[in-house]
Design a protein around this motif. Structure first.
Motif, PDB file in Angstrom:
ATOM      1  N   MET A 267       0.864  -1.160   0.000  1.00 41.77           N
ATOM      2  CA  MET A 267       0.000   0.000   0.000  1.00 41.77           C
ATOM      3  C   MET A 267       0.906   1.217   0.000  1.00 41.77           C
ATOM      4  O   MET A 267       1.129   1.834   1.031  1.00 41.77           O
ATOM      5  CB  MET A 267      -0.858   0.039   1.258  1.00 41.77           C
ATOM      6  CG  MET A 267      -1.799  -1.112   1.430  1.00 41.77           C
ATOM      7  SD  MET A 267      -3.210  -0.841   0.281  1.00 41.77           S
ATOM      8  CE  MET A 267      -4.155  -2.309   0.563  1.00 41.77           C
ATOM      9  N   ALA A 268       1.465   1.558  -1.129  1.00 38.86           N
ATOM     10  CA  ALA A 268       2.433   2.646  -1.163  1.00 38.86           C
ATOM     11  C   ALA A 268       2.487   3.343  -2.513  1.00 38.86           C
ATOM     12  O   ALA A 268       2.084   2.778  -3.537  1.00 38.86           O
ATOM     13  CB  ALA A 268       3.823   2.106  -0.817  1.00 38.86           C
ATOM     14  N   PHE A 269       2.986   4.580  -2.467  1.00 39.38           N
ATOM     15  CA  PHE A 269       3.316   5.335  -3.673  1.00 39.38           C
ATOM     16  C   PHE A 269       4.834   5.358  -3.785  1.00 39.38           C
ATOM     17  O   PHE A 269       5.541   5.460  -2.789  1.00 39.38           O
ATOM     18  CB  PHE A 269       2.840   6.787  -3.541  1.00 39.38           C
ATOM     19  CG  PHE A 269       1.356   6.972  -3.551  1.00 39.38           C
ATOM     20  CD1 PHE A 269       0.640   6.942  -4.726  1.00 39.38           C
ATOM     21  CD2 PHE A 269       0.671   7.205  -2.363  1.00 39.38           C
ATOM     22  CE1 PHE A 269      -0.738   7.136  -4.733  1.00 39.38           C
ATOM     23  CE2 PHE A 269      -0.697   7.403  -2.359  1.00 39.38           C
ATOM     24  CZ  PHE A 269      -1.407   7.375  -3.549  1.00 39.38           C
TER      25      PHE A 269
ATOM     26  N   VAL B 120      -7.574  -1.926  -6.791  1.00 38.73           N
ATOM     27  CA  VAL B 120      -7.879  -0.589  -7.289  1.00 38.73           C
ATOM     28  C   VAL B 120      -7.173   0.422  -6.374  1.00 38.73           C
ATOM     29  O   VAL B 120      -7.184   0.263  -5.156  1.00 38.73           O
ATOM     30  CB  VAL B 120      -9.413  -0.339  -7.255  1.00 38.73           C
ATOM     31  CG1 VAL B 120      -9.723   1.121  -7.560  1.00 38.73           C
ATOM     32  CG2 VAL B 120     -10.124  -1.260  -8.247  1.00 38.73           C
ATOM     33  N   HIS B 121      -6.536   1.432  -6.983  1.00 40.29           N
ATOM     34  CA  HIS B 121      -5.889   2.484  -6.185  1.00 40.29           C
ATOM     35  C   HIS B 121      -6.216   3.847  -6.781  1.00 40.29           C
ATOM     36  O   HIS B 121      -6.551   3.964  -7.960  1.00 40.29           O
ATOM     37  CB  HIS B 121      -4.369   2.298  -6.156  1.00 40.29           C
ATOM     38  CG  HIS B 121      -3.927   1.103  -5.379  1.00 40.29           C
ATOM     39  ND1 HIS B 121      -4.157   0.948  -4.035  1.00 40.29           N
ATOM     40  CD2 HIS B 121      -3.250  -0.007  -5.776  1.00 40.29           C
ATOM     41  CE1 HIS B 121      -3.649  -0.209  -3.626  1.00 40.29           C
ATOM     42  NE2 HIS B 121      -3.099  -0.808  -4.671  1.00 40.29           N
ATOM     43  N   GLU B 122      -6.054   4.851  -5.946  1.00 37.14           N
ATOM     44  CA  GLU B 122      -6.335   6.217  -6.361  1.00 37.14           C
ATOM     45  C   GLU B 122      -5.152   7.125  -6.049  1.00 37.14           C
ATOM     46  O   GLU B 122      -4.509   6.984  -5.008  1.00 37.14           O
ATOM     47  CB  GLU B 122      -7.568   6.739  -5.602  1.00 37.14           C
ATOM     48  CG  GLU B 122      -7.972   8.142  -6.019  1.00 37.14           C
ATOM     49  CD  GLU B 122      -8.896   8.798  -5.019  1.00 37.14           C
ATOM     50  OE1 GLU B 122      -8.684   8.627  -3.806  1.00 37.14           O
ATOM     51  OE2 GLU B 122      -9.833   9.476  -5.451  1.00 37.14           O
ATOM     52  N   PHE B 123      -4.887   8.048  -6.977  1.00 32.92           N
ATOM     53  CA  PHE B 123      -3.926   9.133  -6.713  1.00 32.92           C
ATOM     54  C   PHE B 123      -4.774  10.378  -6.575  1.00 32.92           C
ATOM     55  O   PHE B 123      -5.436  10.799  -7.522  1.00 32.92           O
ATOM     56  CB  PHE B 123      -2.955   9.262  -7.891  1.00 32.92           C
ATOM     57  CG  PHE B 123      -2.042  10.459  -7.807  1.00 32.92           C
ATOM     58  CD1 PHE B 123      -0.827  10.397  -7.126  1.00 32.92           C
ATOM     59  CD2 PHE B 123      -2.402  11.659  -8.419  1.00 32.92           C
ATOM     60  CE1 PHE B 123       0.008  11.506  -7.048  1.00 32.92           C
ATOM     61  CE2 PHE B 123      -1.558  12.770  -8.356  1.00 32.92           C
ATOM     62  CZ  PHE B 123      -0.364  12.689  -7.675  1.00 32.92           C
TER      63      PHE B 123
ATOM     64  N   GLY C 210      -0.666  17.020  -0.458  1.00 30.60           N
ATOM     65  CA  GLY C 210       0.015  15.743  -0.632  1.00 30.60           C
ATOM     66  C   GLY C 210      -0.823  14.887  -1.553  1.00 30.60           C
ATOM     67  O   GLY C 210      -1.703  15.393  -2.248  1.00 30.60           O
ATOM     68  N   PHE C 211      -0.538  13.593  -1.582  1.00 31.59           N
ATOM     69  CA  PHE C 211      -1.371  12.707  -2.388  1.00 31.59           C
ATOM     70  C   PHE C 211      -1.694  11.467  -1.568  1.00 31.59           C
ATOM     71  O   PHE C 211      -0.884  10.982  -0.789  1.00 31.59           O
ATOM     72  CB  PHE C 211      -0.716  12.347  -3.725  1.00 31.59           C
ATOM     73  CG  PHE C 211       0.753  12.015  -3.661  1.00 31.59           C
ATOM     74  CD1 PHE C 211       1.706  13.023  -3.594  1.00 31.59           C
ATOM     75  CD2 PHE C 211       1.176  10.694  -3.683  1.00 31.59           C
ATOM     76  CE1 PHE C 211       3.065  12.719  -3.537  1.00 31.59           C
ATOM     77  CE2 PHE C 211       2.533  10.373  -3.640  1.00 31.59           C
ATOM     78  CZ  PHE C 211       3.481  11.399  -3.551  1.00 31.59           C
ATOM     79  N   GLY C 212      -2.922  11.004  -1.761  1.00 33.25           N
ATOM     80  CA  GLY C 212      -3.366   9.866  -0.970  1.00 33.25           C
ATOM     81  C   GLY C 212      -4.291   8.985  -1.787  1.00 33.25           C
ATOM     82  O   GLY C 212      -4.833   9.400  -2.809  1.00 33.25           O
ATOM     83  N   CYS C 213      -4.453   7.750  -1.328  1.00 30.64           N
ATOM     84  CA  CYS C 213      -5.394   6.817  -1.948  1.00 30.64           C
ATOM     85  C   CYS C 213      -6.576   6.663  -0.999  1.00 30.64           C
ATOM     86  O   CYS C 213      -6.413   6.278   0.150  1.00 30.64           O
ATOM     87  CB  CYS C 213      -4.721   5.472  -2.187  1.00 30.64           C
ATOM     88  SG  CYS C 213      -5.881   4.208  -2.757  1.00 30.64           S
TER      89      CYS C 213
ATOM     90  N   HIS D 125      -6.847   2.112   2.636  1.00 26.31           N
ATOM     91  CA  HIS D 125      -5.513   2.274   2.055  1.00 26.31           C
ATOM     92  C   HIS D 125      -4.725   3.431   2.660  1.00 26.31           C
ATOM     93  O   HIS D 125      -3.530   3.292   2.930  1.00 26.31           O
ATOM     94  CB  HIS D 125      -5.613   2.447   0.539  1.00 26.31           C
ATOM     95  CG  HIS D 125      -6.081   1.209  -0.179  1.00 26.31           C
ATOM     96  ND1 HIS D 125      -5.845   0.993  -1.511  1.00 26.31           N
ATOM     97  CD2 HIS D 125      -6.774   0.131   0.264  1.00 26.31           C
ATOM     98  CE1 HIS D 125      -6.378  -0.180  -1.867  1.00 26.31           C
ATOM     99  NE2 HIS D 125      -6.958  -0.712  -0.796  1.00 26.31           N
ATOM    100  N   LEU D 126      -5.391   4.576   2.850  1.00 27.57           N
ATOM    101  CA  LEU D 126      -4.704   5.724   3.443  1.00 27.57           C
ATOM    102  C   LEU D 126      -4.208   5.349   4.841  1.00 27.57           C
ATOM    103  O   LEU D 126      -3.066   5.615   5.209  1.00 27.57           O
ATOM    104  CB  LEU D 126      -5.667   6.915   3.514  1.00 27.57           C
ATOM    105  CG  LEU D 126      -5.016   8.277   3.664  1.00 27.57           C
ATOM    106  CD1 LEU D 126      -4.656   8.845   2.315  1.00 27.57           C
ATOM    107  CD2 LEU D 126      -5.940   9.244   4.389  1.00 27.57           C
ATOM    108  N   GLU D 127      -5.108   4.688   5.570  1.00 30.19           N
ATOM    109  CA  GLU D 127      -4.787   4.274   6.940  1.00 30.19           C
ATOM    110  C   GLU D 127      -3.606   3.297   6.942  1.00 30.19           C
ATOM    111  O   GLU D 127      -2.843   3.236   7.902  1.00 30.19           O
ATOM    112  CB  GLU D 127      -6.004   3.607   7.595  1.00 30.19           C
ATOM    113  CG  GLU D 127      -7.195   4.532   7.815  1.00 30.19           C
ATOM    114  CD  GLU D 127      -8.081   4.722   6.574  1.00 30.19           C
ATOM    115  OE1 GLU D 127      -7.658   4.336   5.456  1.00 30.19           O
ATOM    116  OE2 GLU D 127      -9.184   5.270   6.729  1.00 30.19           O
TER     117      GLU D 127
END
Ligand SMILES: [Cu+2]
Length: 170
Positions: free
Chosen positions: A52-54, A78-81, A149-152, A157-159
């Motif tokens: 779970m990373a960018f 599925v992931h989100e930017f 910043g950027f998060g999913c 996922h963010l957690e």
């Protein structure tokens, strides 16, 4: 259960209508900067998403710089930017949770047809939602200072640490 199934998309559409109204009044979502255009791109930054990373998860940009983020989902989910702050993500996360509950997306799939029906297509200029193997882009012009910043926002996922920092150099 039938009532719940019918109500959820309606509720979701209502929430989207509210957030669209906010988006119209403020195209930058209150973030430092605004959506950029292709002809103004100064630099392209490639970002890879996995569980779970960018990568990279810290990015430096110059004030007034327009960045094209080319984002690839190399993971299995599925992931989100999503460019934003802890605050914008909190409200967006509720939207995502509803999308999952109402079957518009699963952990591995995005049901574009169902999202369209519920008027919940994710076409915000500050984010891209991608199925495994897909690539998308976000163009943003950074200005001023402030937290960004950027998060999913896919639930959990963010957690789990799927978040990155952007430092704007003045
Ligand atoms: Cu994710």
């Amino acid at each position: 259960m039938k009532t719940t199934n019918m109500l959820t998309p309606l509720l979701a559409a209502g929430i989207l209508a509210i957030s669209s109204a906010i988006a119209l009044a403020d195209p930058g979502h209150g973030l430092p900067g605004e959506p950029g255009t292709a002809e103004n791109v100064d630099r392209t930054i490639e970002i890879d998403m996995t569980e779970m990373a960018f990568d990279p998860d810290v990015i430096e940009v110059q004030e007034d710089e327009t960045i094209r983020f080319v984002v690839t989902n190399s993971g299995r989910f599925v992931h989100e930017f999503n460019l934003g702050t802890r605050e914008t993500w909190r409200s967006h996360a509720d939207e995502m949770r509803q999308m999952m509950q109402s079957g518009m997306m699963t952990t591995r799939e995005i049901r574009h047809d169902r999202m369209r029906e519920a008027d919940m297509m994710h076409e915000d200029p500050n984010s891209v939602l991608l199925t495994p193997g897909d690539t998308g882009e976000v163009i943003w012009t950074f200005s001023g200072s402030g937290e960004i910043g950027f998060g999913c926002n896919v639930p959990g996922h963010l957690e789990a640490g799927m978040v990155g920092d952007i430092e704007i150099q003045g």
